[in-house]
Write an enzyme that holds these catalytic residues in place. Structure first.
Site, PDB file in Angstrom:
ATOM      1  N   VAL A  46      -4.000 -24.352 -18.380  1.00 12.53           N
ATOM      2  CA  VAL A  46      -4.253 -23.095 -18.285  1.00 12.53           C
ATOM      3  C   VAL A  46      -5.657 -22.615 -17.862  1.00 12.53           C
ATOM      4  O   VAL A  46      -6.046 -21.548 -17.298  1.00 12.53           O
ATOM      5  CB  VAL A  46      -3.679 -22.015 -19.247  1.00 12.53           C
ATOM      6  CG1 VAL A  46      -4.479 -22.328 -20.603  1.00 12.53           C
ATOM      7  CG2 VAL A  46      -3.656 -20.551 -19.128  1.00 12.53           C
ATOM      8  N   CYS A  47      -6.926 -23.492 -18.482  1.00 15.00           N
ATOM      9  CA  CYS A  47      -8.016 -23.424 -18.061  1.00 15.00           C
ATOM     10  C   CYS A  47      -8.437 -24.084 -17.007  1.00 15.00           C
ATOM     11  O   CYS A  47      -9.355 -23.727 -16.285  1.00 15.00           O
ATOM     12  CB  CYS A  47      -8.807 -23.937 -19.361  1.00 15.00           C
ATOM     13  SG  CYS A  47      -8.627 -22.790 -21.028  1.00 15.00           S
ATOM     14  N   GLY A  48      -7.708 -25.071 -16.655  1.00 13.84           N
ATOM     15  CA  GLY A  48      -7.935 -25.689 -15.150  1.00 13.84           C
ATOM     16  C   GLY A  48      -7.648 -24.873 -14.033  1.00 13.84           C
ATOM     17  O   GLY A  48      -8.551 -25.065 -12.909  1.00 13.84           O
TER      18      GLY A  48
END
Length: 132
Positions: free
Chosen positions: A23-25
């Site tokens: 989700v952060c990538g």
């Protein structure tokens, strides 16, 4: 890196808790693509609580070239921007557009940490902030 380092330049900050998660990538890779649409001279940074070596490893693996900054071990950035999630010692996902005079022109605090930011709204703010 400080705001003073960006004086006179449009600044986009993409803040993520941990870059090495799906989700952060996703937003970090998305901003890598969107950087082509930023006005000349604009700065783009991803900020996370990951260690600098972990950020560099991830960037190499993902072919992400825009700078990634580490807030690991120093809660000041998170405290100053109201992003520190104390229970996790991580940063809240958010997007910031700061104009060349240092004024915040747009901020989105992503309420659901599993969601992506509104890229269209952020880019509209970038375009508005880059107008004379």
């Amino acid at each position: 890196v400080t705001l003073a380092d960006a004086a006179g330049r449009l600044l986009v900050l993409s803040v993520v808790p941990q870059i090495d998660t799906t989700v952060c990538g996703i937003p970090t890779r998305q901003w890598e693509q969107l950087k082509r649409e930023l006005p000349p001279g604009a700065l783009l940074y991803t900020v996370s609580t990951d260690a600098p070596a972990d950020l560099a490893r991830w960037q190499r693996a993902e072919n992400v070239e825009h700078p990634a900054l580490s807030a690991q071990g120093n809660p000041r950035f998170g405290e100053d921007y109201g992003l520190l999630i104390k229970e996790w010692q991580q940063l809240q996902r958010s997007i910031w557009v700061i104009d060349g005079t240092g004024h915040v022109r747009y901020v989105e605090y992503v309420a659901d940490q599993g969601s992506e930011p509104d890229y269209d709204a952020a880019m509209a703010a970038v375009r508005a902030a880059s107008q004379p």
